[in-house]
Design an enzyme around this catalytic site. Structure first.
Site, short mmCIF file in Angstrom:
data_model
loop_
_atom_site.label_atom_id
_atom_site.label_comp_id
_atom_site.label_asym_id
_atom_site.label_seq_id
_atom_site.Cartn_x
_atom_site.Cartn_y
_atom_site.Cartn_z
N LYS A 35 0.70 -1.22 0.05
CA LYS A 35 -0.07 0.14 -0.07
C LYS A 35 0.86 1.23 0.04
CE LYS A 35 -2.51 1.39 3.71
NZ LYS A 35 -2.61 3.00 3.93
N ASP A 63 -3.50 4.41 -1.91
CA ASP A 63 -4.27 4.82 -1.03
C ASP A 63 -4.34 6.20 -0.61
OD1 ASP A 63 -6.15 4.67 1.25
OD2 ASP A 63 -4.48 4.11 2.93
N LEU A 64 -4.93 6.89 -1.58
CA LEU A 64 -4.79 8.46 -1.28
C LEU A 64 -6.10 9.15 -0.74
CD1 LEU A 64 -3.40 9.30 -5.05
CD2 LEU A 64 -2.13 8.84 -2.95
N LYS A 65 -7.18 8.42 -0.38
CA LYS A 65 -8.10 8.56 0.46
C LYS A 65 -8.66 10.10 -0.16
CE LYS A 65 -7.19 6.07 4.62
NZ LYS A 65 -6.05 5.64 4.54
N ASP A 68 -13.09 15.32 -2.43
CA ASP A 68 -13.22 16.67 -2.99
C ASP A 68 -14.53 16.67 -3.54
OD1 ASP A 68 -12.42 19.36 -4.23
OD2 ASP A 68 -10.42 18.69 -3.94
N ILE A 69 -14.77 17.84 -4.57
CA ILE A 69 -15.98 17.96 -5.24
C ILE A 69 -15.80 16.96 -6.39
CG2 ILE A 69 -16.40 20.39 -4.84
CD1 ILE A 69 -15.27 21.02 -7.61
N PRO A 70 -17.10 16.36 -6.61
CA PRO A 70 -17.21 15.15 -7.62
C PRO A 70 -16.21 15.49 -8.92
CG PRO A 70 -19.12 15.67 -6.85
CD PRO A 70 -18.57 16.88 -6.20
N THR A 72 -13.44 17.26 -9.46
CA THR A 72 -12.06 17.02 -9.18
C THR A 72 -11.65 15.64 -8.74
OG1 THR A 72 -12.33 19.23 -8.14
CG2 THR A 72 -10.18 18.07 -7.61
N THR A 119 -10.38 3.81 11.21
CA THR A 119 -10.30 2.80 12.59
C THR A 119 -9.69 3.58 13.76
OG1 THR A 119 -8.37 2.12 11.44
CG2 THR A 119 -10.49 0.67 11.37
N ARG A 184 -4.15 -6.04 14.73
CA ARG A 184 -3.15 -6.47 15.91
C ARG A 184 -3.15 -7.78 16.22
NH1 ARG A 184 -1.72 -2.68 13.85
NH2 ARG A 184 -1.43 -0.34 14.69
N GLN A 200 -4.92 3.33 17.05
CA GLN A 200 -5.90 2.36 16.44
C GLN A 200 -6.97 1.97 17.49
OE1 GLN A 200 -6.41 2.13 13.19
NE2 GLN A 200 -4.57 1.45 12.06
N ARG A 221 2.17 -1.73 11.31
CA ARG A 221 3.28 -1.67 12.72
C ARG A 221 3.54 -3.04 12.99
NH1 ARG A 221 0.64 3.60 14.92
NH2 ARG A 221 -1.08 2.74 13.51
O1 C5P Z 1 -1.16 -1.50 11.24
P1 C5P Z 1 -0.86 -0.11 11.32
O2 C5P Z 1 -1.75 0.57 12.15
O3 C5P Z 1 0.46 0.35 11.34
O4 C5P Z 1 -1.41 0.46 9.84
C1 C5P Z 1 -1.48 1.75 9.51
C2 C5P Z 1 -2.08 1.89 8.18
O5 C5P Z 1 -3.41 1.68 8.20
C3 C5P Z 1 -1.75 3.19 7.58
O6 C5P Z 1 -0.92 3.12 6.16
C4 C5P Z 1 -3.19 3.74 7.34
O7 C5P Z 1 -3.34 4.67 6.18
C5 C5P Z 1 -3.87 2.38 7.32
N1 C5P Z 1 -5.36 2.52 7.48
C6 C5P Z 1 -6.21 2.52 6.48
N2 C5P Z 1 -7.56 2.77 6.81
C7 C5P Z 1 -8.00 3.21 8.00
C8 C5P Z 1 -6.96 3.16 9.05
C9 C5P Z 1 -5.62 3.01 8.75
O8 C5P Z 1 -5.81 2.36 5.42
N3 C5P Z 1 -9.18 3.35 8.11
#
Ligand code: C5P
Length: 245
Positions: A35, A63-65, A68-70, A72, A119, A184, A200, A221
């Site tokens: 990722k 994973d850019l999450k 924005d407006i539709p 864009t 999370t 975890r 988390q 982690r």
């Molecule tokens: O296992 P760990 O907590 O280190 O994972 C962190 C990763 O989980 C980060 O890359 C974070 O972007 C991603 N994450 C995610 N979606 C979430 C929460 C965390 O992709 N809702």
């Protein structure tokens, strides 16, 4: 065929391309996907995608999450569609049009996942943000509501905690992909409550997430901070395997 290691998504949460290269080399045989998040992509862009592609067969989750407006989001997704990655993310947000435009921009070249509720967010956070009590007292309701929007918009699936996967699968079917971070592993010397240490909040073990029906587990982690990251990934894959029917 999907094997146990293919369930593991390792986030390259490191600041430099050199460190990313080391982890890719170290883990490309023991995880199914890498990722790439904002930290690396802002700095290195498509170069980091190429590095992973050149290193083996592991897939890529960009994973850019987006949020924005539709229009864009649509244009950003058209750029992402040209990168040949498997998954990307868009916040479910408040407006279905943004998700619909994300899917349209991806044009079938990349699976769009809706981020339901991070999370790291707790019930107290949801309450403080002004949501109605029905959502702050039971966050799975908010996750479900946002997942329904993602599904209606044509997203391939969602990102949610391992605690919500079961209810998501019950409502939206097993083909609606569930990617679960907040994983975890429960080791012999770590108690249940201790696994909630860092940021988390809604955590599960790999085995619990798989039992609940997760399709992919984002595990950072617990692998990155292990003395031997390769061995940690193999151990987690074994735990996953023991749960696969
Ligand atoms: O296992 P760990 O907590 O280190 O994972 C962190 C990763 O989980 C980060 O890359 C974070 O972007 C991603 N994450 C995610 N979606 C979430 C929460 C965390 O992709 N809702």
């Amino acid at each position: 065929m999907k094997t146990a290691k293919d369930y593991i998504i390792f986030p390259l949460d490191v600041p430099t391309i050199g460190e990313a290269r080391n982890y890719v080399k170290l883990l490309s045989e023991s995880v199914g996907m890498f990722k790439v998040g904002l930290e690396l992509f802002i700095r290195y862009g498509p170069e980091i995608i190429k590095l992973i592609k050149d290193s083996g067969t592991a897939k890529i989750f960009l994973d850019l999450k987006l949020h924005d407006i539709p229009e864009t989001v649509y244009r950003a997704m058209k750029s992402i569609a040209g990168l040949d990655v498997s998954f990307t993310t868009v916040h479910c947000g408040e407006n279905i049009d943004m998700l619909k435009k994300a899917v349209a921009g991806g044009a079938g070249s990349v699976a769009v996942l809706g981020v339901t509720v991070l999370t790291s967010v707790s019930n107290e956070d949801i309450f403080a943000a002004g949501f109605r009590k029905e959502f702050s007292s039971d966050m799975s309701r908010l996750v479900l509501k946002r997942a329904a929007t993602a599904k209606a918009a044509g997203c391939a699936g969602i990102v949610c905690s391992g605690l919500e996967v079961k209810i998501i699968k019950e409502h939206f079917g097993k083909n609606f992909t569930a990617v679960t971070p907040g994983i975890r592993p429960l080791r012999d010397n770590i108690k249940r409550d201790d696994i909630k240490k860092n940021d988390q909040k809604r955590v599960t073990t790999p085995a619990e997430a798989i039992r609940n029906g997760a399709d992919y587990l984002v595990i950072g982690r617990p692998i990155r901070d292990a003395k031997d990251p390769g061995a940690a990934a193999v151990r987690i894959a074994k735990e996953i395997k023991s749960e696969l029917k």
